[in-house]
Design an enzyme around this catalytic site. Structure first.
Site, PDB file in Angstrom:
ATOM      1  N   ARG A  27       0.822  -1.214   0.000  1.00 34.53           N
ATOM      2  CA  ARG A  27       0.000   0.000   0.000  1.00 34.53           C
ATOM      3  C   ARG A  27       0.861   1.272   0.000  1.00 34.53           C
ATOM      4  O   ARG A  27       0.465   2.293   0.560  1.00 34.53           O
ATOM      5  CB  ARG A  27      -0.974   0.006   1.196  1.00 34.53           C
ATOM      6  CG  ARG A  27      -1.799  -1.260   1.333  1.00 34.53           C
ATOM      7  CD  ARG A  27      -2.849  -1.412   0.260  1.00 34.53           C
ATOM      8  NE  ARG A  27      -3.955  -0.497   0.386  1.00 34.53           N
ATOM      9  CZ  ARG A  27      -5.090  -0.736   1.034  1.00 34.53           C
ATOM     10  NH1 ARG A  27      -5.283  -1.870   1.623  1.00 34.53           N
ATOM     11  NH2 ARG A  27      -6.048   0.148   1.064  1.00 34.53           N
ATOM     12  N   ARG A  31      -2.466   7.229   1.156  1.00 39.47           N
ATOM     13  CA  ARG A  31      -2.836   8.457   1.873  1.00 39.47           C
ATOM     14  C   ARG A  31      -1.756   9.090   2.723  1.00 39.47           C
ATOM     15  O   ARG A  31      -1.911  10.226   3.147  1.00 39.47           O
ATOM     16  CB  ARG A  31      -4.072   8.183   2.741  1.00 39.47           C
ATOM     17  CG  ARG A  31      -5.340   8.123   1.933  1.00 39.47           C
ATOM     18  CD  ARG A  31      -6.431   7.425   2.710  1.00 39.47           C
ATOM     19  NE  ARG A  31      -6.052   6.048   2.951  1.00 39.47           N
ATOM     20  CZ  ARG A  31      -6.807   5.164   3.579  1.00 39.47           C
ATOM     21  NH1 ARG A  31      -7.965   5.534   4.070  1.00 39.47           N
ATOM     22  NH2 ARG A  31      -6.412   3.925   3.735  1.00 39.47           N
ATOM     23  N   ARG A  40      -6.448  12.928  -4.592  1.00 35.76           N
ATOM     24  CA  ARG A  40      -7.613  12.350  -3.926  1.00 35.76           C
ATOM     25  C   ARG A  40      -8.718  13.389  -3.758  1.00 35.76           C
ATOM     26  O   ARG A  40      -9.900  13.048  -3.757  1.00 35.76           O
ATOM     27  CB  ARG A  40      -7.170  11.836  -2.562  1.00 35.76           C
ATOM     28  CG  ARG A  40      -8.192  11.024  -1.809  1.00 35.76           C
ATOM     29  CD  ARG A  40      -7.519  10.502  -0.560  1.00 35.76           C
ATOM     30  NE  ARG A  40      -8.357   9.614   0.199  1.00 35.76           N
ATOM     31  CZ  ARG A  40      -9.147   9.999   1.196  1.00 35.76           C
ATOM     32  NH1 ARG A  40      -9.205  11.262   1.529  1.00 35.76           N
ATOM     33  NH2 ARG A  40      -9.864   9.118   1.847  1.00 35.76           N
ATOM     34  N   ASP A  76      -7.157  -1.511  -7.136  1.00 37.41           N
ATOM     35  CA  ASP A  76      -7.681  -2.126  -5.922  1.00 37.41           C
ATOM     36  C   ASP A  76      -8.098  -3.553  -6.231  1.00 37.41           C
ATOM     37  O   ASP A  76      -8.442  -3.865  -7.385  1.00 37.41           O
ATOM     38  CB  ASP A  76      -8.877  -1.343  -5.384  1.00 37.41           C
ATOM     39  CG  ASP A  76      -9.126  -1.682  -3.922  1.00 37.41           C
ATOM     40  OD1 ASP A  76      -8.479  -1.091  -3.049  1.00 37.41           O
ATOM     41  OD2 ASP A  76      -9.954  -2.590  -3.667  1.00 37.41           O
ATOM     42  N   TYR A 153     -15.660  -9.828   0.693  1.00 40.88           N
ATOM     43  CA  TYR A 153     -16.332  -8.561   0.371  1.00 40.88           C
ATOM     44  C   TYR A 153     -17.594  -8.784  -0.443  1.00 40.88           C
ATOM     45  O   TYR A 153     -18.601  -8.085  -0.261  1.00 40.88           O
ATOM     46  CB  TYR A 153     -15.377  -7.621  -0.377  1.00 40.88           C
ATOM     47  CG  TYR A 153     -14.274  -7.108   0.527  1.00 40.88           C
ATOM     48  CD1 TYR A 153     -14.509  -6.071   1.425  1.00 40.88           C
ATOM     49  CD2 TYR A 153     -13.009  -7.684   0.502  1.00 40.88           C
ATOM     50  CE1 TYR A 153     -13.516  -5.611   2.265  1.00 40.88           C
ATOM     51  CE2 TYR A 153     -11.995  -7.232   1.346  1.00 40.88           C
ATOM     52  CZ  TYR A 153     -12.262  -6.199   2.227  1.00 40.88           C
ATOM     53  OH  TYR A 153     -11.279  -5.757   3.073  1.00 40.88           O
TER      54      TYR A 153
HETATM   55  O1  CP3 Z   1      -0.163  -1.109  -2.625  1.00 38.96           O
HETATM   56  C1  CP3 Z   1      -0.406  -0.111  -3.322  1.00 38.96           C
HETATM   57  O2  CP3 Z   1       0.074   0.997  -3.088  1.00 38.96           O
HETATM   58  C2  CP3 Z   1      -1.238  -0.303  -4.566  1.00 38.96           C
HETATM   59  C3  CP3 Z   1      -2.627  -0.033  -4.445  1.00 38.96           C
HETATM   60  C4  CP3 Z   1      -3.568  -0.869  -3.596  1.00 38.96           C
HETATM   61  C5  CP3 Z   1      -4.750  -0.326  -3.047  1.00 38.96           C
HETATM   62  N1  CP3 Z   1      -5.466  -1.334  -2.491  1.00 38.96           N
HETATM   63  C6  CP3 Z   1      -5.142   1.079  -3.125  1.00 38.96           C
HETATM   64  C7  CP3 Z   1      -6.118   1.611  -2.165  1.00 38.96           C
HETATM   65  C8  CP3 Z   1      -3.548  -2.229  -3.280  1.00 38.96           C
HETATM   66  C9  CP3 Z   1      -2.494  -3.292  -3.571  1.00 38.96           C
HETATM   67  C10 CP3 Z   1      -4.763  -2.517  -2.591  1.00 38.96           C
HETATM   68  C11 CP3 Z   1      -5.140  -3.858  -2.136  1.00 38.96           C
HETATM   69  C12 CP3 Z   1      -6.318  -4.022  -1.282  1.00 38.96           C
HETATM   70  N2  CP3 Z   1      -7.508  -3.365  -1.337  1.00 38.96           N
HETATM   71  C13 CP3 Z   1      -6.431  -5.033  -0.291  1.00 38.96           C
HETATM   72  C14 CP3 Z   1      -5.380  -6.056   0.027  1.00 38.96           C
HETATM   73  C15 CP3 Z   1      -4.262  -5.490   0.830  1.00 38.96           C
HETATM   74  C16 CP3 Z   1      -4.597  -5.178   2.241  1.00 38.96           C
HETATM   75  O3  CP3 Z   1      -4.310  -4.038   2.629  1.00 38.96           O
HETATM   76  O4  CP3 Z   1      -5.086  -6.046   2.950  1.00 38.96           O
HETATM   77  C17 CP3 Z   1      -7.702  -4.903   0.294  1.00 38.96           C
HETATM   78  C18 CP3 Z   1      -8.264  -5.756   1.413  1.00 38.96           C
HETATM   79  C19 CP3 Z   1      -8.376  -3.854  -0.400  1.00 38.96           C
HETATM   80  C20 CP3 Z   1      -9.770  -3.377  -0.188  1.00 38.96           C
HETATM   81  C21 CP3 Z   1      -9.801  -1.972   0.241  1.00 38.96           C
HETATM   82  N3  CP3 Z   1      -9.503  -0.899  -0.563  1.00 38.96           N
HETATM   83  C22 CP3 Z   1     -10.158  -1.485   1.508  1.00 38.96           C
HETATM   84  C23 CP3 Z   1     -10.556  -2.339   2.694  1.00 38.96           C
HETATM   85  C24 CP3 Z   1     -10.070  -0.092   1.453  1.00 38.96           C
HETATM   86  C25 CP3 Z   1     -10.458   0.878   2.529  1.00 38.96           C
HETATM   87  C26 CP3 Z   1      -9.516   0.858   3.644  1.00 38.96           C
HETATM   88  C27 CP3 Z   1      -8.338   1.710   3.310  1.00 38.96           C
HETATM   89  O5  CP3 Z   1      -7.214   1.234   3.388  1.00 38.96           O
HETATM   90  O6  CP3 Z   1      -8.602   2.867   2.977  1.00 38.96           O
HETATM   91  C28 CP3 Z   1      -9.596   0.252   0.157  1.00 38.96           C
HETATM   92  C29 CP3 Z   1      -9.317   1.619  -0.352  1.00 38.96           C
HETATM   93  C30 CP3 Z   1      -7.973   1.857  -0.936  1.00 38.96           C
HETATM   94  N4  CP3 Z   1      -7.318   1.052  -1.793  1.00 38.96           N
HETATM   95  C31 CP3 Z   1      -7.178   3.025  -0.735  1.00 38.96           C
HETATM   96  C32 CP3 Z   1      -6.020   2.867  -1.504  1.00 38.96           C
HETATM   97  C33 CP3 Z   1      -4.896   3.848  -1.668  1.00 38.96           C
HETATM   98  C34 CP3 Z   1      -7.571   4.218   0.112  1.00 38.96           C
HETATM   99  C35 CP3 Z   1      -8.492   5.002  -0.727  1.00 38.96           C
HETATM  100  C36 CP3 Z   1      -8.499   6.445  -0.349  1.00 38.96           C
HETATM  101  O7  CP3 Z   1      -9.217   6.767   0.582  1.00 38.96           O
HETATM  102  O8  CP3 Z   1      -7.822   7.209  -1.021  1.00 38.96           O
END
Ligand code: CP3
Length: 345
Positions: A27, A31, A40, A76, A153
């Site tokens: 990740r 943010r 964003r 994502d 999910y």
């Molecule tokens: O790693 C990276 O930088 C690449 C991008 C990436 C995102 N999500 C961007 C994102 C990757 C590899 C993911 C994977 C992801 N997404 C997972 C598996 C990894 C993990 O952390 O367990 C899961 C379970 C998700 C599902 C998901 N997406 C959730 C639960 C959330 C909300 C919680 C959170 O972390 O904000 C997201 C949103 C998300 N995906 C954001 C980002 C940068 C935040 C969005 C924002 O508010 O800008």
């Protein structure tokens, strides 16, 4: 195609020796970066994912700002359920919401195994653009969610600590659950093949909720499908499997033919090595919350981690995604501490 200037991660995944341990952060595009927060404010989450220029810019941010040894595609795991026909919303301060989750046979009939070029072509376009803009500086990591984590999910409809409704679905309607898991698996294989064809140098499978399952259930509900994905891809690119909390199955994960296995901070590297076997590359396992502490402590803890893994067969990383409230200077201190580490001999 000219070759990569920094291929430390790919070499490590092949089991080759390198001059130092490579590092990236799960990740890492997100943010905690002020540059990400600017985009964003202007664009919605899925706009950022679906616009190749935006996805490209965000993917490159941590490479330029923090100096990691790999880029990971900005996208994502939930774009796959979306492509299969489920609505997915990313709600501010709530996370993902799927308003019409899968509960019955009728619900399953609403979704499809899509043509990935039609539904996820924007990801492949983003990858092509990222490869161009990276200009061979570092490798690009593609990714997808593991079928079990996506089922969580798709059935629960939102985040959860226990994913009890997803488990209930698997335990009360196993035939339906396996049908869904197979549909996700088939979609994911085509999707990751498309990512590799577009230029991803390696791919990671995120099983964020693998650790919620007992060892037997992990085998039947999760690993069975991860195994199919790895088998379909491993001759095209090295595959990293990260099943958070599923340390009990590192031996069977290693046997899938994965090139690397991610581990979280709740297992000692030495024990993970015993479980996973001598040859496979391990990735991890810094506690992401440790980046909230002072830089001097981060440096001490990185030393401990590096020495516990030892030189070779290790990609330094966090044990889960970086937290949004981490200072960029602390993320950079982590990366620099790995890069500057000297093993004593
Ligand atoms: O790693 C990276 O930088 C690449 C991008 C990436 C995102 N999500 C961007 C994102 C990757 C590899 C993911 C994977 C992801 N997404 C997972 C598996 C990894 C993990 O952390 O367990 C899961 C379970 C998700 C599902 C998901 N997406 C959730 C639960 C959330 C909300 C919680 C959170 O972390 O904000 C997201 C949103 C998300 N995906 C954001 C980002 C940068 C935040 C969005 C924002 O508010 O800008």
């Amino acid at each position: 195609m000219s070759s990569l200037k920094n291929d430390l991660i790919l070499k490590t995944l092949r089991g080759e020796q390198t001059e130092r341990t490579p590092v990236w952060m799960m990740r890492q595009a997100g943010r905690y970066l002020p540059e990400y927060m600017v985009l964003r404010k202007k664009y919605s989450f899925f706009e950022r994912c679906q616009t190749p220029e935006l996805a490209c810019e965000i993917t490159l941010q941590p490479v330029d700002i923090v100096g990691v040894d790999a880029a990971i595609l900005f996208s994502d795991i939930l774009v796959v359920p979306q492509a299969m026909g489920l609505e997915v919303q990313m709600v501010e301060s709530k996370g993902p919401i799927l308003p019409d989750p899968i509960k019955t046979t009728n619900d399953l009939n609403r979704i499809i195994v899509p043509d990935v070029n039609e539904t996820l072509g924007y990801v492949f376009d983003a990858i092509k653009l990222i490869k161009q803009e990276l200009n061979n500086r570092v490798p690009l990591i593609g990714f997808a969610g593991a079928p079990w984590t996506l089922l969580c999910y798709m059935v629960q409809g939102k985040g959860s600590k226990t994913f009890d409704e997803a488990k209930e679905f698997c335990y009360t309607q196993p035939a339906l659950a396996h049908q869904l898991l197979q549909m996700i698996t088939d979609t994911t294989i085509a999707y990751l093949k498309g990512q590799i064809a577009a230029g991803a140098d390696t791919v990671q499978i995120f099983d964020s909720w693998g650790g919620l399952l007992s060892p037997d259930d992990f085998e039947n509900i999760s690993l069975k499908y991860i195994r199919q994905i790895v088998a379909a891809l491993k001759d095209e690119a090295p595959v990293i499997v990260f099943a958070k909390g599923a340390w009990h199955s590192l031996d069977s994960m290693a046997a899938t033919g994965a090139a690397g296995l991610g581990i979280d901070w709740c297992i000692k590297p030495q024990l993970a090595r015993q479980f996973a076997g001598k040859n496979i590359t391990l990735q991890g396992n810094f506690d992401p919350a440790r980046l909230l502490g002072p830089i001097s402590e981060i440096q001490k803890e990185v030393k401990k981690m590096m020495n516990a893994f030892g030189p070779g067969n290790h990609i330094a990383n966090l044990g889960h995604g970086i937290l949004p409230n981490v200072l960029v200077s602390h993320a950079k201190a982590f990366v620099d501490a790995v890069k500057n580490h000297q093993f004593e001999n």
